[in-house]
Scaffold this active site. Structure first.
Site, PDB file in Angstrom:
ATOM      1  N   TYR A 145       4.356  -1.615  -6.324  1.00 36.36           N
ATOM      2  CA  TYR A 145       3.334  -2.623  -6.031  1.00 36.36           C
ATOM      3  C   TYR A 145       3.138  -3.541  -7.240  1.00 36.36           C
ATOM      4  O   TYR A 145       2.815  -3.065  -8.335  1.00 36.36           O
ATOM      5  CB  TYR A 145       2.028  -1.899  -5.676  1.00 36.36           C
ATOM      6  CG  TYR A 145       0.781  -2.728  -5.683  1.00 36.36           C
ATOM      7  CD1 TYR A 145       0.675  -3.901  -4.945  1.00 36.36           C
ATOM      8  CD2 TYR A 145      -0.330  -2.309  -6.423  1.00 36.36           C
ATOM      9  CE1 TYR A 145      -0.496  -4.648  -4.956  1.00 36.36           C
ATOM     10  CE2 TYR A 145      -1.512  -3.042  -6.424  1.00 36.36           C
ATOM     11  CZ  TYR A 145      -1.580  -4.217  -5.695  1.00 36.36           C
ATOM     12  OH  TYR A 145      -2.744  -4.942  -5.701  1.00 36.36           O
ATOM     13  N   ASP A 230      -1.030   8.002  -5.552  1.00 36.46           N
ATOM     14  CA  ASP A 230      -1.839   6.981  -4.904  1.00 36.46           C
ATOM     15  C   ASP A 230      -1.561   7.072  -3.409  1.00 36.46           C
ATOM     16  O   ASP A 230      -0.503   6.659  -2.932  1.00 36.46           O
ATOM     17  CB  ASP A 230      -1.463   5.597  -5.445  1.00 36.46           C
ATOM     18  CG  ASP A 230      -2.375   4.495  -4.918  1.00 36.46           C
ATOM     19  OD1 ASP A 230      -2.914   4.663  -3.809  1.00 36.46           O
ATOM     20  OD2 ASP A 230      -2.530   3.464  -5.594  1.00 36.46           O
ATOM     21  N   ILE A 232      -3.266   5.686  -0.824  1.00 34.28           N
ATOM     22  CA  ILE A 232      -4.090   4.685  -0.159  1.00 34.28           C
ATOM     23  C   ILE A 232      -3.594   4.379   1.252  1.00 34.28           C
ATOM     24  O   ILE A 232      -4.362   3.964   2.114  1.00 34.28           O
ATOM     25  CB  ILE A 232      -4.160   3.394  -1.015  1.00 34.28           C
ATOM     26  CG1 ILE A 232      -5.160   2.403  -0.447  1.00 34.28           C
ATOM     27  CG2 ILE A 232      -2.794   2.763  -1.159  1.00 34.28           C
ATOM     28  CD1 ILE A 232      -5.358   1.174  -1.318  1.00 34.28           C
ATOM     29  N   LYS A 272      -6.976   0.186   3.358  1.00 27.85           N
ATOM     30  CA  LYS A 272      -5.810   0.071   4.241  1.00 27.85           C
ATOM     31  C   LYS A 272      -5.978   0.866   5.531  1.00 27.85           C
ATOM     32  O   LYS A 272      -5.739   0.353   6.621  1.00 27.85           O
ATOM     33  CB  LYS A 272      -4.547   0.551   3.500  1.00 27.85           C
ATOM     34  CG  LYS A 272      -4.375  -0.037   2.111  1.00 27.85           C
ATOM     35  CD  LYS A 272      -4.318  -1.555   2.114  1.00 27.85           C
ATOM     36  CE  LYS A 272      -4.107  -2.095   0.703  1.00 27.85           C
ATOM     37  NZ  LYS A 272      -4.079  -3.568   0.657  1.00 27.85           N
TER      38      LYS A 272
END
Length: 469
Positions: A145, A230, A232, A272
């Site tokens: 990302y 992570d 998410i 998200k």
């Protein structure tokens, strides 16, 4: 300028990345079906807008939560007054239960180990402050990302060292790639403090395999470093293989009472899975009480409002709603992803097989004028300015091979996605025609050159033959 800090005047935020520049171009000329039909379509924003009808329906049926009432009595004053940074107990309980539900209740979470933050951005930066010093290194698998260059580095001074992953095995992490990154950090005199992964992956849209997760646990155990997972996008997994949380791996391997147990940390957010990035709700989950205590104190710089916590505690505590939402969200994401993949295929473009996320990792290597990142940027600029689609080039994600792009599909209507695919198909067709014309011209020149050489050779032979006679 001399009166300003170096942080203000230096260019280390990462805002000059093509990832952010594409957003800026979109904001200058945003597509609107009625007001600006020839504008730029935003396909660089990983936002989930597919289930707003479910959220709005719940809000309409639960007016007390929206108007901050409890048993028809206003609690506005209670919520408006000071709240400490530990968060509302009811919301933390609802959040950990939701996290467990997303993971099929194969793992549970303790509210005492949870720290609320203003989104995953804040959670990741807070963990950097807790785990590393300026000049220490965190290892990240590529592609990753683009915002991590800002989130992890800008204010903390922590360095990122890439774990080089390639398309040869679907960009999966390997033991050799982990070790190579670790050695690279040491050559740079950087102390490696941990590994950070996104699972499911942003930008790949894939879940990590159990083999990769075991490999990571073994690696951080051997090196005595931290592991940040992570997660998410954990609630966006719409097809097999199923999502496996790093916490599930630790429990399956019975590592609860080992040192590595306290060196594994999870980042989560509702941005998200629930499509609420504007609500700024994130969390750190850690088994290290020292990290939890420090992160909780740091959270005072980015709190989640009491009003937001109250509203979402009511929503997430409604198990009938969360069950329906998770199921429909998965189905809608899969349907929309299929439409993107189908549209790309009609344009002669393929992508990495994926099962999660709000985007696809798209292969446009065949559209490059040369196998270089310069050619990738040329193609990206044409797609943004001529085709008027904002997508994210692989170089912004630190991909090691030019020609890959992240393309988002869940932040727009189905009609807008259809239009985007029509634009892309027309563009690819024009490139194909241009390339064919160019190739035909080359072939014609080659053919004419061959005829010219043949005639020249024939004439020389004829002249020589006549001389000999």
């Amino acid at each position: 300028m001399g009166l300003l800090s170096r942080k203000v005047t230096c260019n280390s935020h990462g805002q000059d990345s093509s990832y952010f520049l594409g957003w800026q171009e979109y904001e200058k000329n945003p597509y609107d079906e009625v007001k600006n039909p020839k504008g730029i379509i935003q396909m660089g924003l990983a936002e989930n807008q597919l289930c707003f009808d479910l959220l709005e329906s719940w809000l309409a049926k639960n007016p007390d939560a929206v108007s901050f009432k409890r048993e028809e009595q206003s609690i506005f004053k209670e919520l408006a007054l000071f709240q400490d940074y530990h968060g509302l107990p009811a919301f933390k309980k609802a959040l950990v239960d939701f996290m467990a539900e997303i993971r099929g209740n194969k793992v549970s979470f303790d509210t005492d180990h949870l720290v609320l933050t203003a989104g995953a951005t804040s959670a990741n930066e807070t963990l950097m402050f807790c785990l590393a010093e300026k000049g220490d290194a965190i290892l990240l698998p590529t592609p990753y990302y683009p915002g991590f260059d800002r989130d992890l580095k800008w204010r903390t001074g922590v360095e990122i060292v890439s774990i080089q992953c390639s398309r040869s095995n679907g960009f999966q992490i390997t033991e050799s790639a982990l070790e190579a990154a670790y050695q690279e950090a040491q050559r740079k005199n950087l102390r490696v403090k941990g590994v950070l992964v996104t699972n499911p992956s942003n930008p790949l849209g894939t879940t990590m395999s159990r083999n990769e997760l075991d490999l990571l646990v073994n690696f951080v155990t051997d090196k005595e470093i931290h592991l940040i997972s992570d997660e998410i996008y954990s609630g966006t997994v719409f097809s097999s293989p199923a999502f496996v949380s790093i916490m599930e791996v630790l429990k399956d391997r019975k590592l609860e009472n080992t040192q590595v147990w306290e060196r594994v940390h999870v980042v989560y957010s509702l941005s998200k899975d629930l499509g609420l990035p504007g609500f700024r709700v994130g969390a750190i989950y850690s088994n290290d009480p020292i990290v939890v205590a420090a992160a909780t104190k740091m959270s005072s710089f980015g709190l989640v409002s009491s009003q937001t916590q109250y509203l979402l505690s009511a929503m997430l505590s409604d198990k009938k709603f969360t069950k329906e939402y998770i199921s429909k969200n998965h189905k809608r994401l899969q349907k929309r992803q299929n439409k993107l993949v189908s549209g790309l295929e009609k344009a002669g473009i393929s992508c990495l097989e994926s099962n999660a996320g709000l985007f696809c990792w798209v292969d446009m290597r065949h559209l490059l004028s040369s196998n270089t990142f310069e050619a990738e940027m040329e193609l990206w600029k044409r797609i943004v300015y001529d085709v008027k689609l904002n997508i994210s080039p692989g170089s912004s994600c630190h991909c090691t091979e030019p020609g890959w792009f992240r393309v988002c599909f869940a932040n727009m209507s189905e009609d807008t996605l259809k239009l985007a695919m029509q634009r892309l198909k027309s563009f690819v067709s024009s490139i194909t025609i241009d390339n064919q014309t160019h190739q035909d011209l080359k072939n014609m020149r080659k053919k004419n050159r061959t005829k010219w050489v043949f005639r020249l050779s024939f004439q020389s032979f004829h002249d020589r033959d006549q001389g000999e006679r």
